[in-house]
Design a protein around this motif. Structure first.
Motif, mmCIF file in Angstrom:
data_model
loop_
_atom_site.group_PDB
_atom_site.id
_atom_site.type_symbol
_atom_site.label_atom_id
_atom_site.label_comp_id
_atom_site.label_asym_id
_atom_site.label_seq_id
_atom_site.Cartn_x
_atom_site.Cartn_y
_atom_site.Cartn_z
ATOM 1 N N PHE A 91 0.106 -1.328 0.136
ATOM 2 C CA PHE A 91 -0.189 -0.302 0.024
ATOM 3 C C PHE A 91 0.754 1.354 0.317
ATOM 4 N N LEU A 92 0.242 2.092 -0.692
ATOM 5 C CA LEU A 92 1.062 3.585 -0.813
ATOM 6 C C LEU A 92 -0.085 4.338 -0.151
ATOM 7 N N VAL A 93 0.420 5.012 1.052
ATOM 8 C CA VAL A 93 -0.423 6.448 1.426
ATOM 9 C C VAL A 93 0.166 7.838 0.802
ATOM 10 N N THR A 94 -1.024 8.166 0.074
ATOM 11 C CA THR A 94 -0.682 10.047 -0.309
ATOM 12 C C THR A 94 -1.192 10.670 0.343
ATOM 13 N N LEU A 95 -0.280 11.947 0.402
ATOM 14 C CA LEU A 95 -0.925 13.107 1.078
ATOM 15 C C LEU A 95 -0.293 14.262 0.409
ATOM 16 N N ALA A 96 -1.084 15.424 -0.432
ATOM 17 C CA ALA A 96 -0.458 16.223 -1.624
ATOM 18 C C ALA A 96 -0.029 17.258 -0.310
ATOM 19 N N VAL A 97 0.850 18.059 -1.281
ATOM 20 C CA VAL A 97 1.815 18.881 -0.840
ATOM 21 C C VAL A 97 0.603 20.586 -0.095
ATOM 22 N N ASP A 98 -0.630 20.622 -0.154
ATOM 23 C CA ASP A 98 -1.403 21.769 -0.501
ATOM 24 C C ASP A 98 -2.629 21.335 0.694
ATOM 25 N N MET A 99 -2.434 19.684 1.276
ATOM 26 C CA MET A 99 -3.186 19.858 2.453
ATOM 27 C C MET A 99 -3.053 19.730 3.905
ATOM 28 N N MET A 147 -4.662 18.179 6.976
ATOM 29 C CA MET A 147 -4.332 16.612 7.051
ATOM 30 C C MET A 147 -3.845 15.787 8.368
ATOM 31 N N THR A 148 -3.719 15.170 9.353
ATOM 32 C CA THR A 148 -2.939 14.766 9.916
ATOM 33 C C THR A 148 -2.509 13.594 9.684
ATOM 34 N N ALA A 149 -1.183 13.229 10.806
ATOM 35 C CA ALA A 149 -0.842 12.591 10.879
ATOM 36 C C ALA A 149 -1.448 10.630 11.562
ATOM 37 N N GLU A 150 -2.818 11.511 12.452
ATOM 38 C CA GLU A 150 -3.863 10.771 13.404
ATOM 39 C C GLU A 150 -4.642 10.066 11.775
ATOM 40 N N PHE A 151 -5.188 11.333 10.994
ATOM 41 C CA PHE A 151 -5.860 10.551 10.487
ATOM 42 C C PHE A 151 -5.402 9.840 9.377
ATOM 43 N N LEU A 152 -4.725 10.144 8.522
ATOM 44 C CA LEU A 152 -3.639 9.084 7.560
ATOM 45 C C LEU A 152 -3.092 7.802 8.630
ATOM 46 N N SER A 153 -3.628 7.778 9.561
ATOM 47 C CA SER A 153 -3.023 6.400 10.460
ATOM 48 C C SER A 153 -4.665 5.935 10.308
ATOM 49 N N GLY A 189 -7.234 -0.494 -1.044
ATOM 50 C CA GLY A 189 -6.768 0.423 -0.387
ATOM 51 C C GLY A 189 -8.459 1.446 -0.303
ATOM 52 N N VAL A 190 -8.257 2.237 1.047
ATOM 53 C CA VAL A 190 -9.321 3.196 1.267
ATOM 54 C C VAL A 190 -8.773 4.968 0.581
ATOM 55 N N ALA A 197 -5.324 9.188 0.507
ATOM 56 C CA ALA A 197 -5.580 8.118 0.771
ATOM 57 C C ALA A 197 -5.091 7.279 0.516
ATOM 58 N N VAL A 198 -5.529 5.711 0.816
ATOM 59 C CA VAL A 198 -4.719 4.710 0.658
ATOM 60 C C VAL A 198 -4.349 4.207 -0.108
ATOM 61 N N TYR A 199 -3.523 3.983 -1.109
ATOM 62 C CA TYR A 199 -3.729 3.111 -2.487
ATOM 63 C C TYR A 199 -2.999 1.699 -2.171
ATOM 64 N N PRO A 200 -3.983 0.723 -2.921
ATOM 65 C CA PRO A 200 -2.779 -0.824 -2.749
ATOM 66 C C PRO A 200 -1.772 -0.369 -4.600
ATOM 67 N N VAL A 201 -1.386 -1.543 -4.511
ATOM 68 C CA VAL A 201 0.242 -1.169 -5.216
ATOM 69 C C VAL A 201 -0.125 -1.676 -6.583
#
Length: 183
Positions: free
Chosen positions: A73-81, A84-90, A100-101, A114-118
């Motif tokens: 899985f790959l977690v994404t986070l845009a620079v312009d957000m 967003m918190t690490a807690e929510f990504l967790s 993925g979610v 989001a969380v993407y499956p490879v």
């Protein structure tokens, strides 16, 4: 925005580093930083990835990172957000598997956090080859195939998903930001 969003400065910390610190809290095996080839950033615990094709939008960075990751899985986070918190990504990571979610708020899929499956890579490649390179289209197809699932988000958490596309967006936050003058 008139300048790279990554170089916005918040209390002495460039926005890109602010976001990297959040991702680092997830203790990833690999940390990717999707940047334009002409941009210069300091090296660190991250690997720089570049789109294989120029000007394809955020899906280009997603494709590049999916090709390099060794994880499922790959977690994404845009620079312009920045809200967003690490807690929510967790929280999203806990909800992932085997699919993925992606957060869903009032009918909108937030693919930039989001969380993407490879295994979504073929769908990303298909999207990049087509005319609709939006997260919305990619996610609809991934949901239909069962590769992704949507996580309904309470409207009270909508502030996490604010993104900045103009100086006016930044001003509405009430936080002072400055464009960095150094590379």
């Amino acid at each position: 925005m008139g300048a790279s969003k990554a170089l916005l400065d918040r209390d002495g910390t460039p926005l890109w580093r602010f976001q990297m610190e959040k991702l680092s809290q997830l203790r990833p095996d690999q940390l990717f930083f999707s940047v334009q080839p002409r941009m210069a950033f300091p090296s660190g615990a991250w690997m720089f990835v570049h789109d294989r094709s120029p000007d394809v939008g955020p899906l280009g960075g997603l494709e590049a990172a999916l090709r390099l990751t060794r994880a499922d899985f790959l977690v994404t986070l845009a620079v312009d957000m920045p809200s967003m918190t690490a807690e929510f990504l967790s929280f999203l990571l806990e909800k992932a598997g085997p699919a993925g979610v992606v957060p869903l708020l009032e009918g909108f899929y937030y693919g930039a956090a989001a969380v993407y499956p490879v295994k979504i890579l073929p769908l990303v490649e298909q999207a990049l080859a087509g005319n609709d390179r939006s997260f919305q289209q990619l996610i609809r197809e991934a949901l239909q195939s069962g590769i992704m699932k949507a996580q309904e988000i309470e409207p009270a958490t909508s502030g996490l998903f604010e993104n900045w596309n103009s100086p006016e967006d930044v001003k509405r936050t009430g936080i002072r930001f400055f464009t960095a003058l150094h590379g």
